[in-house]
Design an enzyme around this catalytic site. Structure first.
Site, PDB file in Angstrom:
ATOM      1  N   GLU A 256       0.868  -1.177   0.000  1.00 27.58           N
ATOM      2  CA  GLU A 256       0.000   0.000   0.000  1.00 27.58           C
ATOM      3  C   GLU A 256       0.905   1.227   0.000  1.00 27.58           C
ATOM      4  O   GLU A 256       1.824   1.331   0.807  1.00 27.58           O
ATOM      5  CB  GLU A 256      -0.917   0.036   1.224  1.00 27.58           C
ATOM      6  CG  GLU A 256      -1.754   1.313   1.256  1.00 27.58           C
ATOM      7  CD  GLU A 256      -2.758   1.392   2.398  1.00 27.58           C
ATOM      8  OE1 GLU A 256      -2.795   0.469   3.231  1.00 27.58           O
ATOM      9  OE2 GLU A 256      -3.485   2.406   2.439  1.00 27.58           O
ATOM     10  N   GLU A 347      -7.795   2.215  -3.316  1.00 27.88           N
ATOM     11  CA  GLU A 347      -8.496   2.129  -2.034  1.00 27.88           C
ATOM     12  C   GLU A 347      -9.334   3.389  -1.833  1.00 27.88           C
ATOM     13  O   GLU A 347      -8.824   4.506  -1.920  1.00 27.88           O
ATOM     14  CB  GLU A 347      -7.500   1.983  -0.876  1.00 27.88           C
ATOM     15  CG  GLU A 347      -6.736   0.678  -0.919  1.00 27.88           C
ATOM     16  CD  GLU A 347      -5.918   0.413   0.355  1.00 27.88           C
ATOM     17  OE1 GLU A 347      -6.068   1.150   1.343  1.00 27.88           O
ATOM     18  OE2 GLU A 347      -5.126  -0.543   0.329  1.00 27.88           O
ATOM     19  N   ASP A 377     -11.865   0.819   1.809  1.00 30.06           N
ATOM     20  CA  ASP A 377     -10.983   1.018   2.965  1.00 30.06           C
ATOM     21  C   ASP A 377     -11.798   1.340   4.216  1.00 30.06           C
ATOM     22  O   ASP A 377     -12.931   1.813   4.117  1.00 30.06           O
ATOM     23  CB  ASP A 377     -10.061   2.213   2.640  1.00 30.06           C
ATOM     24  CG  ASP A 377      -8.759   2.163   3.400  1.00 30.06           C
ATOM     25  OD1 ASP A 377      -8.609   1.300   4.278  1.00 30.06           O
ATOM     26  OD2 ASP A 377      -7.886   2.993   3.098  1.00 30.06           O
ATOM     27  N   GLU A 434      -6.432  -4.626   8.635  1.00 22.54           N
ATOM     28  CA  GLU A 434      -5.325  -3.681   8.801  1.00 22.54           C
ATOM     29  C   GLU A 434      -5.028  -3.454  10.285  1.00 22.54           C
ATOM     30  O   GLU A 434      -5.850  -3.766  11.142  1.00 22.54           O
ATOM     31  CB  GLU A 434      -5.587  -2.366   8.066  1.00 22.54           C
ATOM     32  CG  GLU A 434      -6.954  -1.769   8.280  1.00 22.54           C
ATOM     33  CD  GLU A 434      -7.130  -0.403   7.650  1.00 22.54           C
ATOM     34  OE1 GLU A 434      -6.723  -0.215   6.494  1.00 22.54           O
ATOM     35  OE2 GLU A 434      -7.682   0.475   8.330  1.00 22.54           O
TER      36      GLU A 434
HETATM   37  P1  C2E Z   1      -5.180   4.117   5.824  1.00 21.52           P
HETATM   38  O1  C2E Z   1      -5.385   3.978   4.360  1.00 21.52           O
HETATM   39  O2  C2E Z   1      -6.143   3.427   6.715  1.00 21.52           O
HETATM   40  O3  C2E Z   1      -3.691   3.662   6.082  1.00 21.52           O
HETATM   41  C1  C2E Z   1      -3.294   2.886   7.169  1.00 21.52           C
HETATM   42  C2  C2E Z   1      -2.630   3.744   8.218  1.00 21.52           C
HETATM   43  O4  C2E Z   1      -2.389   2.933   9.362  1.00 21.52           O
HETATM   44  C3  C2E Z   1      -1.256   4.258   7.777  1.00 21.52           C
HETATM   45  O5  C2E Z   1      -1.053   5.514   8.415  1.00 21.52           O
HETATM   46  C4  C2E Z   1      -0.318   3.233   8.362  1.00 21.52           C
HETATM   47  O6  C2E Z   1       0.985   3.717   8.589  1.00 21.52           O
HETATM   48  C5  C2E Z   1      -1.013   2.899   9.666  1.00 21.52           C
HETATM   49  N1  C2E Z   1      -0.704   1.557  10.123  1.00 21.52           N
HETATM   50  C6  C2E Z   1      -0.291   0.488   9.389  1.00 21.52           C
HETATM   51  N2  C2E Z   1      -0.122  -0.596  10.147  1.00 21.52           N
HETATM   52  C7  C2E Z   1      -0.433  -0.227  11.415  1.00 21.52           C
HETATM   53  C8  C2E Z   1      -0.452  -0.938  12.677  1.00 21.52           C
HETATM   54  O7  C2E Z   1      -0.143  -2.139  12.793  1.00 21.52           O
HETATM   55  N3  C2E Z   1      -0.847  -0.219  13.765  1.00 21.52           N
HETATM   56  C9  C2E Z   1      -1.184   1.093  13.683  1.00 21.52           C
HETATM   57  N4  C2E Z   1      -1.543   1.720  14.819  1.00 21.52           N
HETATM   58  N5  C2E Z   1      -1.183   1.782  12.523  1.00 21.52           N
HETATM   59  C10 C2E Z   1      -0.814   1.127  11.396  1.00 21.52           C
HETATM   60  P2  C2E Z   1      -0.623   6.772   7.575  1.00 21.52           P
HETATM   61  O8  C2E Z   1       0.426   6.399   6.607  1.00 21.52           O
HETATM   62  O9  C2E Z   1      -0.331   7.845   8.566  1.00 21.52           O
HETATM   63  O10 C2E Z   1      -1.906   7.142   6.743  1.00 21.52           O
HETATM   64  C11 C2E Z   1      -3.061   7.640   7.356  1.00 21.52           C
HETATM   65  C12 C2E Z   1      -4.167   7.796   6.347  1.00 21.52           C
HETATM   66  O11 C2E Z   1      -3.856   8.797   5.393  1.00 21.52           O
HETATM   67  C13 C2E Z   1      -4.370   6.535   5.511  1.00 21.52           C
HETATM   68  O12 C2E Z   1      -5.167   5.664   6.236  1.00 21.52           O
HETATM   69  C14 C2E Z   1      -5.042   7.085   4.274  1.00 21.52           C
HETATM   70  O13 C2E Z   1      -6.430   7.210   4.478  1.00 21.52           O
HETATM   71  C15 C2E Z   1      -4.450   8.463   4.158  1.00 21.52           C
HETATM   72  N6  C2E Z   1      -3.455   8.463   3.075  1.00 21.52           N
HETATM   73  C16 C2E Z   1      -2.219   7.931   3.075  1.00 21.52           C
HETATM   74  N7  C2E Z   1      -1.604   8.133   1.896  1.00 21.52           N
HETATM   75  C17 C2E Z   1      -2.497   8.788   1.115  1.00 21.52           C
HETATM   76  C18 C2E Z   1      -2.470   9.270  -0.229  1.00 21.52           C
HETATM   77  O14 C2E Z   1      -1.501   9.101  -0.950  1.00 21.52           O
HETATM   78  N8  C2E Z   1      -3.587   9.924  -0.686  1.00 21.52           N
HETATM   79  C19 C2E Z   1      -4.683  10.078   0.084  1.00 21.52           C
HETATM   80  N9  C2E Z   1      -5.740  10.704  -0.439  1.00 21.52           N
HETATM   81  N10 C2E Z   1      -4.743   9.636   1.345  1.00 21.52           N
HETATM   82  C20 C2E Z   1      -3.659   8.998   1.864  1.00 21.52           C
HETATM   83 CA    CA Z   2      -5.744   2.653   2.819  1.00 20.66          CA
HETATM   84 CA    CA Z   3      -7.563   1.915   6.329  1.00 17.32          CA
END
Ligand code: C2E
Ligand code: CA
Ligand code: CA
Length: 485
Positions: A256, A347, A377, A434
């Site tokens: 991802e 997603e 998602d 996730e």
């Molecule tokens: P998401 O799509 O639900 O992504 C999963 C988030 O959970 C990611 O945070 C990831 O680092 C974190 N995560 C993964 N495994 C674990 C785990 O075992 N425990 C915990 N506590 N957290 C975990 P991240 O990278 O900070 O992203 C947050 C949200 O930001 C994402 O949620 C997604 O909705 C959004 N996002 C990320 N990249 C993009 C992007 O390129 N474009 C857009 N529009 N949104 C993005």
């Molecule tokens: Ca996601």
């Molecule tokens: Ca998610």
């Protein structure tokens, strides 16, 4: 206060016209009066507009100041939330107009004769409450806001709308019209952003608003240098074909793509800190385009370097997804990079789907024609309407981490996950859990029928090199993951 809508645009034009006129004779005086009536009254509610608010607030402030500042007032901004905008898109104009009228009447019915009420923007009302602050304001607001959120019953429909409020005290939070409006506006924003019913202005809210503007400026500047300011991380998403004791047999690995911003002063920021801002400023569109181009290129280079990697998924926000450009950008990016559409998953969050199901269905079917896969998602967190689910040609559902975190202690979460598993299997969709952090969670989820996993247990988000190493190590280990290790 919100940005002017088209009605306000028309008012601006009328205002200009009035300013340009000179009341030299009766004819002109009559014309000015007629024009003024048009910009002074909101047609849907018959209430005074923003134009009147400015005039009457100035008069009120002048009067109270002349009286020696012995009295004060609370300026209250009331806003109908997104559910009103959605209603407006989906129901006939007569229904939303009727709701506005009813809301205006409900507010008017609860005010005292000396209070002032304005309908300043389609979904916004402003009230000046004389000599009502502190505990007294609280006692007034509780039943007031409850009444405003009660359902409207109209032609067999039962429509309840969320109303959020923000308030500021005159003169404490701003002595001039401009300052008091700004303070009340900042409080109203705070309620909306934090999903609270009411916020009172305080200096820390101002500091946060200033910080937000700074971040907004910084993100705008960051776009001049997009390749250096933004970068991508890759978090493994593994699919399991068997569990033997502590050994997981992995059948496929995907990544991802998660975006990061290297802020020049504040260091690396996570998407939660800047995606909402990018959405508000509209910058999400160029950012999304950049992300799609980058990701499809990385998909090709990563697959060449790590043979076991079978695909990538990217996150698209609702705004990007509903834009007319999305399909075109995606198709150009795929053909320029040479990536196989079937290796790319988009997603989307539940809110993205259900905010506007008609537009969502249209875009998804275009995506499907391109051959990309669609994943829902954060499933289970939004207003997931199970009855709509079958209308979308989905490939995958991701169970939100909030249900995975407490699987071993929360019976409720187990019940929810079990039903999500049975929905996904019944509809023949892949399922990914996730936020998987512990081996016990993998075992429980596997026993429930979930085969896809993502989380810190397997890996944190990695840079490109790190992800390639992750894949190649797994391949060297014969695609076996030891949960006990
Ligand atoms: P998401 O799509 O639900 O992504 C999963 C988030 O959970 C990611 O945070 C990831 O680092 C974190 N995560 C993964 N495994 C674990 C785990 O075992 N425990 C915990 N506590 N957290 C975990 P991240 O990278 O900070 O992203 C947050 C949200 O930001 C994402 O949620 C997604 O909705 C959004 N996002 C990320 N990249 C993009 C992007 O390129 N474009 C857009 N529009 N949104 C993005
Ligand atoms: Ca996601
Ligand atoms: Ca998610």
């Amino acid at each position: 206060m919100q940005t002017p809508n088209s009605d306000a645009g028309e008012s601006e034009g009328l205002l200009e016209e009035i300013r340009g006129l000179k009341a030299e004779n009766d004819d002109q005086r009559l014309k000015i009066a007629a024009l003024e009536r048009r910009i002074a009254i909101q047609p849907q509610t018959g209430l005074p507009t923003r134009y009147r608010l400015e005039i009457e607030l100035d008069e009120l402030i002048e009067r109270l100041t002349a009286e020696g500042n012995t009295r004060g007032f609370t300026l209250l901004i009331l806003q109908l939330g997104d559910d009103y905008s959605n209603l407006r898109k989906t129901l006939k104009a007569s229904v939303s107009e009727w709701i506005l009228y009813q809301t205006g009447m409900r507010i008017a019915g609860m005010l005292r004769p000396e209070d002032l009420l304005f309908h300043t923007h389609e979904n916004e009302f402003v009230v000046a409450l004389l000599d009502l602050k502190g505990a007294e304001l609280g006692s007034f607001l509780r039943p007031f806001l409850t009444r405003l959120s009660e359902a409207h019953i109209f032609a067999g429909l039962n429509i309840a709308l969320k109303v959020t409020a923000g308030a500021a005290y005159w003169p404490e939070h701003g002595a001039s019209r401009h300052q008091i409006l700004q303070s009340a506006d900042i409080a109203a924003d705070a309620s909306r952003e934090r999903h609270r019913r009411f916020s009172l202005f305080k200096p820390s809210l101002l500091a946060r608003a200033v910080e937000k503007v700074e971040l907004q400026n910084a993100i705008t500047k960051a776009f001049e240098n997009i390749d250096e300011q933004f970068f991508l991380l890759f978090q493994p998403k593994v699919f399991v074909s068997a569990l033997e004791g502590n050994r997981l047999r992995i059948s496929a690995v995907e990544a991802e793509v998660l975006i990061r911003w290297k802020h020049p002063e504040r260091g690396i920021l996570s998407p939660d800190a800047f995606i909402p801002l990018a959405e508000e400023t509209g910058l999400i569109m160029p950012l999304g385009k950049w992300l799609i181009y980058q990701s499809t290129r990385k998909l090709v280079s990563t697959r060449a370097a790590a043979r076991v990697c079978s695909g990538m998924s990217i996150n698209l926000s609702a705004r990007q997804f509903h834009s007319d450009d999305a399909t075109r950008i995606l198709s150009t990016a795929l053909s320029r990079s040479g990536a196989r559409p079937g290796d790319l998953t988009i997603e989307l969050t539940e809110t993205g789907f259900f905010e506007d199901p008609v537009s969502a269905a249209r875009t998804i079917s275009r995506f499907k024609d391109l051959g990309v896969r669609i994943s829902m998602d954060d499933f289970g967190t939004g207003y997931s309407s199970l009855s709509h689910l079958h209308r979308f040609p989905l490939h995958e559902i991701k169970i939100d981490k909030q249900f995975v975190e407490h699987l071993d202690t929360s019976n409720d979460d187990r019940v929810i996950v079990r039903s999500l598993v049975s929905i996904a299997t019944g509809m023949n969709l892949a399922l990914v859990a996730e936020g998987v952090e512990r081996p016990e969670a993998v075992k429980m989820l596997w026993n429930m029928g979930c085969k896809g996993f993502q989380g810190y247990l397997f890996s944190r988000p990695l840079d490109e090199r790190g992800f390639i190493d992750f894949c190649n190590k797994l391949a060297e280990a014969g695609m076996v993951w030891n949960l006990a290790a």
